[in-house]
Motif scaffolding. Sequence first.
Motif, mmCIF file in Angstrom:
data_model
loop_
_atom_site.group_PDB
_atom_site.id
_atom_site.type_symbol
_atom_site.label_atom_id
_atom_site.label_comp_id
_atom_site.label_asym_id
_atom_site.label_seq_id
_atom_site.Cartn_x
_atom_site.Cartn_y
_atom_site.Cartn_z
ATOM 1 N N TYR A 20 0.847 -1.186 0.000
ATOM 2 C CA TYR A 20 0.000 0.000 0.000
ATOM 3 C C TYR A 20 0.880 1.233 0.000
ATOM 4 C CZ TYR A 20 -2.950 3.716 1.875
ATOM 5 O OH TYR A 20 -3.598 4.900 2.063
ATOM 6 N N GLY A 21 0.575 2.156 -0.874
ATOM 7 C CA GLY A 21 1.291 3.432 -0.894
ATOM 8 C C GLY A 21 2.785 3.295 -1.065
ATOM 9 N N GLY A 22 3.227 2.342 -1.861
ATOM 10 C CA GLY A 22 4.650 2.154 -2.108
ATOM 11 C C GLY A 22 5.379 1.376 -1.027
ATOM 12 N N SER A 23 4.674 0.954 0.015
ATOM 13 C CA SER A 23 5.289 0.170 1.097
ATOM 14 C C SER A 23 4.802 -1.266 1.046
ATOM 15 C CB SER A 23 4.936 0.748 2.464
ATOM 16 O OG SER A 23 5.464 2.038 2.601
ATOM 17 N N ALA A 41 -2.470 -6.175 11.073
ATOM 18 C CA ALA A 41 -1.537 -5.413 10.246
ATOM 19 C C ALA A 41 -1.000 -4.223 11.028
ATOM 20 C CB ALA A 41 -2.240 -4.921 8.988
ATOM 21 N N HIS A 42 0.313 -4.023 10.936
ATOM 22 C CA HIS A 42 0.957 -2.857 11.551
ATOM 23 C C HIS A 42 1.804 -2.177 10.488
ATOM 24 C CE1 HIS A 42 -0.238 -3.965 15.587
ATOM 25 N NE2 HIS A 42 0.197 -5.180 15.351
ATOM 26 N N PRO A 43 1.567 -0.967 10.176
ATOM 27 C CA PRO A 43 0.472 -0.145 10.678
ATOM 28 C C PRO A 43 -0.834 -0.541 10.003
ATOM 29 C CG PRO A 43 1.704 1.083 9.039
ATOM 30 C CD PRO A 43 2.426 -0.229 9.232
ATOM 31 N N PRO A 44 -1.961 -0.262 10.650
ATOM 32 C CA PRO A 44 -3.242 -0.564 10.013
ATOM 33 C C PRO A 44 -3.435 0.326 8.787
ATOM 34 C CG PRO A 44 -3.580 0.639 12.053
ATOM 35 C CD PRO A 44 -2.121 0.325 11.970
ATOM 36 N N LEU A 45 -4.123 -0.199 7.794
ATOM 37 C CA LEU A 45 -4.391 0.577 6.588
ATOM 38 C C LEU A 45 -5.726 1.304 6.738
ATOM 39 C CD1 LEU A 45 -3.362 -2.045 3.865
ATOM 40 C CD2 LEU A 45 -1.958 -0.347 5.012
ATOM 41 N N PRO A 46 -5.887 2.431 6.071
ATOM 42 C CA PRO A 46 -7.140 3.179 6.197
ATOM 43 C C PRO A 46 -8.292 2.495 5.464
ATOM 44 C CG PRO A 46 -5.630 4.305 4.694
ATOM 45 C CD PRO A 46 -4.883 3.146 5.282
ATOM 46 N N VAL A 47 -9.495 2.614 6.012
ATOM 47 C CA VAL A 47 -10.681 2.067 5.373
ATOM 48 C C VAL A 47 -10.832 2.701 3.992
ATOM 49 C CG1 VAL A 47 -13.204 1.946 5.500
ATOM 50 C CG2 VAL A 47 -11.843 1.591 7.554
ATOM 51 N N GLY A 48 -11.128 1.864 3.015
ATOM 52 C CA GLY A 48 -11.279 2.323 1.640
ATOM 53 C C GLY A 48 -10.013 2.228 0.819
ATOM 54 N N ALA A 72 -11.169 -1.375 9.684
ATOM 55 C CA ALA A 72 -9.885 -1.300 10.395
ATOM 56 C C ALA A 72 -10.186 -0.888 11.828
ATOM 57 C CB ALA A 72 -8.949 -0.299 9.731
ATOM 58 N N GLU A 73 -9.956 -1.804 12.744
ATOM 59 C CA GLU A 73 -10.184 -1.560 14.161
ATOM 60 C C GLU A 73 -8.997 -2.089 14.947
ATOM 61 O OE1 GLU A 73 -13.676 -3.799 15.017
ATOM 62 O OE2 GLU A 73 -14.995 -2.440 13.941
ATOM 63 N N SER A 74 -8.480 -1.289 15.830
ATOM 64 C CA SER A 74 -7.376 -1.721 16.667
ATOM 65 C C SER A 74 -6.297 -2.330 15.785
ATOM 66 C CB SER A 74 -7.893 -2.701 17.724
ATOM 67 O OG SER A 74 -6.884 -3.066 18.617
ATOM 68 N N ASP A 75 -5.984 -3.608 16.006
ATOM 69 C CA ASP A 75 -4.957 -4.283 15.200
ATOM 70 C C ASP A 75 -5.529 -4.980 13.971
ATOM 71 O OD1 ASP A 75 -3.034 -3.557 17.007
ATOM 72 O OD2 ASP A 75 -3.031 -5.455 18.064
ATOM 73 N N GLU A 76 -6.846 -5.130 13.898
ATOM 74 C CA GLU A 76 -7.446 -5.920 12.819
ATOM 75 C C GLU A 76 -7.755 -5.077 11.586
ATOM 76 O OE1 GLU A 76 -10.852 -8.034 14.244
ATOM 77 O OE2 GLU A 76 -9.644 -9.333 15.521
ATOM 78 N N THR A 77 -7.414 -5.641 10.444
ATOM 79 C CA THR A 77 -7.717 -5.043 9.154
ATOM 80 C C THR A 77 -8.485 -6.070 8.341
ATOM 81 O OG1 THR A 77 -5.731 -3.665 9.207
ATOM 82 C CG2 THR A 77 -6.721 -4.059 7.048
ATOM 83 N N ALA A 78 -9.715 -5.723 7.941
ATOM 84 C CA ALA A 78 -10.541 -6.623 7.134
ATOM 85 C C ALA A 78 -10.436 -6.210 5.674
ATOM 86 C CB ALA A 78 -11.996 -6.578 7.596
ATOM 87 N N LEU A 79 -10.135 -7.185 4.824
ATOM 88 C CA LEU A 79 -9.964 -6.942 3.399
ATOM 89 C C LEU A 79 -11.057 -7.641 2.598
ATOM 90 C CD1 LEU A 79 -6.144 -7.744 3.139
ATOM 91 C CD2 LEU A 79 -7.198 -5.488 3.387
ATOM 92 N N ARG A 80 -11.505 -6.982 1.546
ATOM 93 C CA ARG A 80 -12.386 -7.597 0.565
ATOM 94 C C ARG A 80 -11.577 -7.723 -0.710
ATOM 95 N NH1 ARG A 80 -15.236 -5.613 -3.602
ATOM 96 N NH2 ARG A 80 -14.911 -3.462 -2.923
ATOM 97 N N PHE A 81 -11.485 -8.943 -1.246
ATOM 98 C CA PHE A 81 -10.734 -9.155 -2.473
ATOM 99 C C PHE A 81 -11.506 -8.574 -3.650
ATOM 100 C CE2 PHE A 81 -9.099 -13.206 -0.239
ATOM 101 C CZ PHE A 81 -8.136 -12.477 0.439
ATOM 102 N N THR A 82 -10.804 -7.844 -4.504
ATOM 103 C CA THR A 82 -11.451 -7.189 -5.631
ATOM 104 C C THR A 82 -11.042 -7.776 -6.974
ATOM 105 O OG1 THR A 82 -9.757 -5.450 -5.634
ATOM 106 C CG2 THR A 82 -11.787 -5.015 -4.384
#
Length: 115
Positions: A20-23, A41-48, A72-82
Motif C-alpha cells: 500500500y502506498g509504495g510500502s 496489520a501494523h500499521p493498520p491501513l485506512p478504510v477504503g 480497520a479496528e485496533s490491530d485488525e484489518t478486514a480486506l475484501r478481495f477485488t
Amino acid sequence: MDDRRRRLRVPARYAVHLEYGGSRNRALTLDLSLRRALCIAHPPLPVGAACRFLLTLAEGYELSVDAEVVRAESDETALRFTAMSPETYAHLRSMVELLAGDADGVEAEETVPFQ
C-alpha cells in the motif's frame, strides 16, 4: 444478512504482506475466505484503501490479490478481495477447502471466479 455472515470463513494463520502506498508491510491472517481476509496489520491501513494482499506459497511463488480495506479496528484489518487471476483463485479455493474440511460448503458459496 451481510456478506460477512454468508461467506464461509476459516481460521488461517499465514504470514502475508500488504502493499500500500509504495510500502510492503508484514501482516498475519486470522481468517480467510474466497472473497475476504481478516489480518493483523501494523500499521493498520485506512478504510477504503486499495492494496495488494501477497501470500507466499513456496519459494518464488506468491499469490497476489487486489483488495480493499473494508474495516480497520485496533490491530485488525478486514480486506475484501477485488481482483485475482484464475490461477490464484484456484489456489485460494484449494486452501479454503483444505482448511474448512468441507469442499461441498466451499462449492455451495462459490461464485464466478475473478478475471
